[in-house]
Design an enzyme around this catalytic site. Sequence first.
Site, short mmCIF file in Angstrom:
data_model
loop_
_atom_site.label_atom_id
_atom_site.label_comp_id
_atom_site.label_asym_id
_atom_site.label_seq_id
_atom_site.Cartn_x
_atom_site.Cartn_y
_atom_site.Cartn_z
N LYS A 1 0.96 -1.21 -0.02
CA LYS A 1 0.01 -0.03 0.03
C LYS A 1 0.81 1.30 0.05
O LYS A 1 1.96 1.25 0.47
CB LYS A 1 -0.84 -0.05 1.09
CG LYS A 1 -1.86 1.15 1.17
CD LYS A 1 -2.79 0.77 2.27
CE LYS A 1 -3.98 1.81 2.66
NZ LYS A 1 -4.90 1.58 3.77
N SER B 1 -9.74 1.72 2.84
CA SER B 1 -8.85 2.49 2.05
C SER B 1 -7.79 1.56 1.21
O SER B 1 -7.41 2.17 0.28
CB SER B 1 -8.05 3.46 2.97
OG SER B 1 -7.53 2.70 3.81
N SER C 1 -9.85 -0.94 6.96
CA SER C 1 -9.44 -0.60 5.57
C SER C 1 -8.90 -1.68 5.01
O SER C 1 -8.32 -1.69 3.88
CB SER C 1 -8.20 0.66 5.66
OG SER C 1 -9.02 1.41 5.68
N1 GLN Z 1 -12.95 3.90 6.47
C1 GLN Z 1 -12.49 4.03 7.91
C2 GLN Z 1 -12.13 5.52 7.64
O1 GLN Z 1 -12.24 6.02 6.76
C3 GLN Z 1 -11.42 3.08 7.63
C4 GLN Z 1 -10.16 3.54 7.29
C5 GLN Z 1 -8.93 2.61 7.62
O2 GLN Z 1 -9.08 1.49 8.19
N2 GLN Z 1 -7.63 3.49 7.36
O3 GLN Z 1 -11.41 5.83 8.64
#
Ligand code: GLN
Length: 448
Positions: A52, A127, A151
């Site tokens: 990532k 994400s 994410s």
């Molecule tokens: N969708 C969640 C957020 O926007 C989780 C994001 C993540 O786990 N990095 O915070």
Amino acid sequence: TDYLQRIDTHRDDNIFTAVFHDEAMVRARELDSKLQRGEAPGKLFGMPIAIKDNISMKGAPLGCASKILAGYESVYDATVIERMLAEDAIFVGRTNMDEFAMGSSNENSSIGPVPNPYDKTRVPGGSSGGSAAAVAGDLAMVALGSDTGGSVRQPAGFCNIVGLKPTYGRISRYGLVAFASSFDQIGLLAANCDDAALVLGVIAGKDEHDATSSHHDVPEYDATMDHVSLEGLRIGVPRAFFPESLNADVAGVVKAGLKRLEEAGAELVEIDLPESDYAIAAYYILVTAEASSNLARFDGARYGYRSPDSPDLSSMYVNSRTEGFGAEVKRRIMLGTYVLSAGYYDTYYKKAQQVRRVFQDKYREAFEKVDVIFGPTSPFPPFGIGDKMDNPLEMYLADVFTVPASIVGMPAISVPVGFDSLGLPVGVHLICNFFEEGKMLGIARHLQ
Ligand code: GLN
């Protein structure tokens, strides 16, 4: 070579922010000659891995899919990278993501969205959307992601692969760009539980560079997995994970998975857990607070982008941040600054910490009665690109079932369990007690 060729044919899918064509070929040749010299191959020998875009790898661009990091290159290897290199992995490229890991759809990216491999008009989740699409398309065997509130797990569910978030502290965060430090964990996306177990065994463990990493022993995950039997296993089924609002198709597929486990000898136990909506409310206060502080370092002076037309220092800071950050990141910095400000701290931040504590107590209690907690990964199937971009609150609800494990710091996994009536993937979400990744993988494998 096969992997690099497949990556090329998927170029339009926007899955990678950078592809390591030459580097991967050089590395493959090096590994080959190592074998010829008669040296023992490492545990990840020749395994193609995607990373990532928020994990540092020396000499490679590190962008977090943000304009503010344009042109920035990492100056050191994250601990996970170092450990995988030592076991002969091959890194094939860096993957697209929501900017600074904020989002559930991969749409908050400076280079644009990634299509879901099962339906190109839909999102892959986020994400870590690029990482999930890379593994689903067999462009990498395993991908590293980060999971702050879901994410890794939510995109894994949306792309029909396995996504594991370890216990907080199980994997070193050294070299992971911080979003919300008391939640952030590096996690794994893989085609199956065995690949995830193999890589977890390599990257888990204490690291002197990360004070929050744990001394807890790293077991042989493959052996632990093999010993997990469903006979007499107590599966906790909380009402909180099966609300009225749950998509009926998703509920059907997930319950069919549960039935399979029951038929194989597991015992289903109804348990009481706090409503997950409270976890979402607390989560978005705590993570925005932490993010507002973590992201203060991106000021136009130290990393990446600097606004070109700023007459003095303070306008350089303001302009660089205004032009460099996307809308969602700005929204979170403002929310976080607000909840931490004098006068509001007790009302929001302190309250949210108290909610976090209640969740921790309730989840600990639940594990006195059950071995694992069962639910869906997402309340709905992959949604259309653009569908939730105008409604951040709806987007936040995509994580309603994944956020609780992040609030309490326990390990959790999303495992593919079937398809809805449109042929879209559905994932089951399992949570285990602290440091029970081996057992969790063993249970998950029975579902695959
Ligand atoms: N969708 C969640 C957020 O926007 C989780 C994001 C993540 O786990 N990095 O915070």
